[in-house]
Scaffold this active site. Structure first.
Site, short mmCIF file in Angstrom:
data_model
loop_
_atom_site.label_atom_id
_atom_site.label_comp_id
_atom_site.label_asym_id
_atom_site.label_seq_id
_atom_site.Cartn_x
_atom_site.Cartn_y
_atom_site.Cartn_z
N ASP A 181 0.83 -1.21 0.00
CA ASP A 181 0.00 0.00 0.00
C ASP A 181 0.86 1.26 0.00
O ASP A 181 1.97 1.28 0.54
CB ASP A 181 -0.91 -0.02 1.25
CG ASP A 181 -2.03 0.98 1.13
OD1 ASP A 181 -2.28 1.49 0.02
OD2 ASP A 181 -2.67 1.27 2.16
N GLY A 182 0.32 2.32 -0.60
CA GLY A 182 0.97 3.64 -0.51
C GLY A 182 1.66 4.10 -1.77
O GLY A 182 2.39 5.11 -1.75
N GLY A 214 0.32 5.50 -4.40
CA GLY A 214 -0.23 6.81 -4.79
C GLY A 214 0.29 7.92 -3.90
O GLY A 214 0.69 8.99 -4.39
N HIS A 229 3.09 3.43 -8.90
CA HIS A 229 2.92 2.00 -9.19
C HIS A 229 4.17 1.43 -9.87
O HIS A 229 4.60 0.32 -9.57
CB HIS A 229 1.68 1.77 -10.06
CG HIS A 229 0.40 2.14 -9.38
ND1 HIS A 229 0.08 1.72 -8.11
CD2 HIS A 229 -0.67 2.89 -9.79
CE1 HIS A 229 -1.11 2.20 -7.76
NE2 HIS A 229 -1.58 2.91 -8.76
N SER A 260 -6.96 -5.77 -6.06
CA SER A 260 -8.09 -6.33 -5.31
C SER A 260 -9.38 -6.28 -6.13
O SER A 260 -9.46 -5.54 -7.12
CB SER A 260 -8.30 -5.54 -4.01
OG SER A 260 -8.88 -4.28 -4.29
N ASN A 285 -10.44 -2.87 -6.44
CA ASN A 285 -9.66 -1.95 -7.30
C ASN A 285 -10.28 -1.74 -8.68
O ASN A 285 -9.96 -0.77 -9.37
CB ASN A 285 -8.22 -2.46 -7.48
CG ASN A 285 -7.34 -2.30 -6.26
OD1 ASN A 285 -6.34 -2.99 -6.10
ND2 ASN A 285 -7.69 -1.37 -5.37
N TRP A 286 -11.22 -2.62 -9.08
CA TRP A 286 -11.91 -2.41 -10.37
C TRP A 286 -12.68 -1.10 -10.36
O TRP A 286 -13.02 -0.56 -11.40
CB TRP A 286 -12.87 -3.57 -10.67
CG TRP A 286 -12.19 -4.86 -11.00
CD1 TRP A 286 -12.22 -6.01 -10.26
CD2 TRP A 286 -11.38 -5.17 -12.15
NE1 TRP A 286 -11.49 -7.01 -10.87
CE2 TRP A 286 -10.96 -6.51 -12.04
CE3 TRP A 286 -10.96 -4.43 -13.26
CZ2 TRP A 286 -10.15 -7.13 -12.98
CZ3 TRP A 286 -10.15 -5.06 -14.22
CH2 TRP A 286 -9.76 -6.39 -14.07
N ARG A 310 -11.58 1.76 -9.37
CA ARG A 310 -10.71 2.93 -9.57
C ARG A 310 -10.97 3.51 -10.97
O ARG A 310 -11.53 2.83 -11.84
CB ARG A 310 -9.24 2.52 -9.44
CG ARG A 310 -8.91 2.16 -8.00
CD ARG A 310 -7.43 2.06 -7.77
NE ARG A 310 -7.21 1.83 -6.34
CZ ARG A 310 -6.07 2.02 -5.72
NH1 ARG A 310 -5.02 2.45 -6.38
NH2 ARG A 310 -5.96 1.79 -4.43
N ARG A 355 -5.19 -2.00 8.53
CA ARG A 355 -6.39 -2.74 8.12
C ARG A 355 -5.93 -3.96 7.34
O ARG A 355 -4.82 -3.97 6.80
CB ARG A 355 -7.25 -1.91 7.16
CG ARG A 355 -7.91 -0.71 7.73
CD ARG A 355 -8.87 -0.13 6.67
NE ARG A 355 -8.16 0.48 5.56
CZ ARG A 355 -7.67 1.72 5.58
NH1 ARG A 355 -7.83 2.48 6.65
NH2 ARG A 355 -7.04 2.20 4.53
N GLU A 390 0.93 -13.42 12.22
CA GLU A 390 1.46 -12.26 12.94
C GLU A 390 1.35 -11.05 12.02
O GLU A 390 1.77 -11.11 10.86
CB GLU A 390 2.92 -12.49 13.33
CG GLU A 390 3.12 -13.60 14.35
CD GLU A 390 2.51 -13.26 15.71
OE1 GLU A 390 2.54 -12.07 16.09
OE2 GLU A 390 2.00 -14.18 16.37
#
Ligand code: FPP
Length: 239
Positions: free
Chosen positions: A12-13, A15, A29, A57, A60-61, A63, A186, A199
């Site tokens: 993640d991150g 963007g 990306h 995911s 993500n479709w 977007r 999350r 973990e």
């Protein structure tokens, strides 16, 4: 604690990294793909058996079309460029998710690359593509029902292992470690069944910044965690 067998990562991150550097999201990306290469190589060097990456995911479709196209394009390029590295390191490519939703040409390419690497045995690199854990569980439930009907079984015959055998991750061990970058805490519909006892590690850096040192720090902290799988610890209650 021994070496983890399976590491799963929510990358993640991209963007936010791009925005922070005054670049378009696509550049984030692209930089994220460089991190994928680095981490695949490092996990291979560390003899990690399974690495699972959340690349796209089912959500993500939604977007913007342009970003979806760009991500599909990056995946296409990745599949062309990275196969020699996978072959050289004896890594088998695997995918989980609802592949039917991928553009047809890309789907064929994915299937072709799975075939090309199918005999590699040192590590399994799984890309989660058009993947959502709830969707996976629904698809598994349908497939369990079909088995129940064809084998003349009853609902009480369903157990955890039967359901697990219908998930996309059949034949894979559950992740020992789940990492999410970018500071968000999350699990965003990723491997919900499989991470029951994983973990969790939340790293504040963005995915393009995630380095082999960050990975080493996670592995170091993992050694200090005490996994009890719902039981009591022998150290706390010696037998
Ligand atoms: C999250 O960043 C990342 C994604 C939605 C996709 C991850 C994709 C890659 C790393 C590149 C493609 C991967 C492969 C294996 C070819 P974000 O866009 O949600 O970032 P943000 O939350 O900062 O906006």
């Amino acid at each position: 604690m021994g070496r983890p067998e399976h590491i799963a990562i929510i990358m993640d991150g991209n963007g936010r990294w791009a925005r922070q550097n005054g670049l378009p999201r696509f550049a984030g990306h692209q930089e994220g793909v460089m991190t994928v290469r680095r981490i695949v190589q490092e996990c291979s060097r560390l003899q990690i058996k399974y690495l699972t990456l959340y690349a796209f995911s089912s959500e993500n479709w939604h977007r913007p079309e342009q970003e979806v196209k760009a991500l599909m394009g990056l995946l296409d390029t990745y599949l062309t460029n990275e196969i020699p590295l996978l072959q050289k390191n004896n890594i088998r490519l695997n995918v989980i998710g609802d592949l039917k939703r991928l553009p047809e040409q890309l789907r064929h390419k994915v299937l072709d690359k799975l075939k090309q690497t199918e005999n590699n045995t040192d590590m399994v690199l799984t890309l989660a593509l058009s993947y959502g854990a709830r969707d996976e569980i629904v698809r598994a439930a349908r497939s369990v029902c079909a088995e129940i009907v064809t084998r003349g079984l009853e609902p009480k015959d369903i157990d955890e292992s039967m359901l697990a055998n219908h998930l996309d991750t059949v034949n894979m061990p559950d992740p020992d470690i789940l990492i999410r970058t970018s500071g968000e805490q999350r699990v965003s519909n990723f491997l919900l069944w499989q991470i029951a006892y994983s973990e969790l590690f939340f790293c504040s850096c963005f995915w393009p910044e995630f380095s082999i040192e960050h990975l080493a720090a996670v592995l170091q902290e993992y050694q200090n965690r005490c996994r009890r799988f719902g039981r009591v610890s022998n150290e706390i209650f010696p037998q």
